[in-house]
Design a protein around this motif. Structure first.
Motif, PDB file in Angstrom:
ATOM      1  N   PHE A   1       0.771  -1.121  -0.019  1.00 22.43           N
ATOM      2  CA  PHE A   1       0.140  -0.135  -0.150  1.00 22.43           C
ATOM      3  C   PHE A   1       0.931   1.315   0.066  1.00 22.43           C
ATOM      4  CE2 PHE A   1      -3.505  -2.814   2.204  1.00 22.43           C
ATOM      5  CZ  PHE A   1      -4.334  -2.885   0.614  1.00 22.43           C
TER       6      PHE A   1
ATOM      7  N   ASP B   1       1.931   2.136  -3.607  1.00 27.39           N
ATOM      8  CA  ASP B   1       0.720   2.340  -4.305  1.00 27.39           C
ATOM      9  C   ASP B   1       0.783   3.842  -4.551  1.00 27.39           C
ATOM     10  OD1 ASP B   1      -1.962   3.313  -5.196  1.00 27.39           O
ATOM     11  OD2 ASP B   1      -2.057   1.042  -4.911  1.00 27.39           O
TER      12      ASP B   1
ATOM     13  N   ARG C   1      -9.635  -4.897   4.207  1.00 28.51           N
ATOM     14  CA  ARG C   1      -8.710  -4.680   3.337  1.00 28.51           C
ATOM     15  C   ARG C   1      -9.232  -4.472   1.761  1.00 28.51           C
ATOM     16  NH1 ARG C   1      -6.620  -9.108   6.534  1.00 28.51           N
ATOM     17  NH2 ARG C   1      -7.875 -10.623   5.346  1.00 28.51           N
TER      18      ARG C   1
ATOM     19  N   ARG D   1      -8.038  -1.331  -0.347  1.00 26.43           N
ATOM     20  CA  ARG D   1      -7.541  -1.627  -1.733  1.00 26.43           C
ATOM     21  C   ARG D   1      -8.256  -0.599  -2.833  1.00 26.43           C
ATOM     22  NH1 ARG D   1      -7.419  -7.039  -0.517  1.00 26.43           N
ATOM     23  NH2 ARG D   1      -5.515  -7.784   0.086  1.00 26.43           N
TER      24      ARG D   1
ATOM     25  N   ASP E   1      -7.177   2.536  -4.578  1.00 31.38           N
ATOM     26  CA  ASP E   1      -7.204   2.658  -6.300  1.00 31.38           C
ATOM     27  C   ASP E   1      -8.187   3.864  -6.653  1.00 31.38           C
ATOM     28  OD1 ASP E   1      -5.514   0.387  -6.492  1.00 31.38           O
ATOM     29  OD2 ASP E   1      -7.034  -0.832  -6.662  1.00 31.38           O
TER      30      ASP E   1
END
Length: 161
Positions: free
Chosen positions: A88, A91, A147, A151, A155
């Motif tokens: 993460f 990211d 989780r 995500r 995103d």
């Protein structure tokens, strides 16, 4: 004839007889050699700290192997948590947020607290259940959903649930 082994006698005997076995078990159950060396040391520290009385050398060896495997599992779980955080952290949408805690903070309360307690404080689902007054399976569901939500957030935003 049963010979009981305990204390410093157990440590001396175990280190001479089983240190290679403990290390090999650790190598086969660790992510790398460095972790295996750490686990081997931890196993013998646990042996020094235990008050357990062993029936014989085989009982001692079985205990050492079980402790080695358990410590390796713990290290792998910790590595898995760290890998998730690193994932993460790397990211691109995380970089835009500048702090993964900001992404965690926007999660629904149960998910946010569960994710934080598990990944940042290292609590197990059972321990989190006691802290949040929830069943262990509920905590596991919150972790999974949290989780997934994290995500999605990393995103590009939550879908309305």
């Amino acid at each position: 004839m049963t010979v009981f082994i305990k204390g410093k006698d157990a440590f001396s005997f175990a280190f001479k007889q089983f240190s290679d076995t403990v290390y090999r078990v650790a190598v086969h159950n660790s992510a790398n050699f460095s972790d295996a060396e750490d686990v081997t040391q931890e196993v013998f520290i646990k042996l020094l700290e235990t008050n357990k009385v062993f029936r014989d050398g085989e009982h001692l060896k079985a205990w050492l192997i079980r402790v080695t495997i358990n410590l390796c599992r713990d290290k792998i779980k910790k590595l898995s948590r760290e890998t998730l955080v690193e994932h993460f952290a790397s990211d691109k949408s995380y970089e835009e947020k500048n702090d993964i805690l900001e992404a965690v903070k926007v999660l629904p309360e149960n998910y946010r607290n569960t994710i934080y307690l598990h990944y940042y404080e290292g609590y197990t689902a059972k321990e989190i259940g006691k802290i949040l007054d929830a069943k262990e399976n509920t905590v596991l569901s919150w972790l999974s959903r949290g989780r997934d939500a994290l995500r999605k957030e990393l995103d590009g935003g939550f879908d309305d649930e």
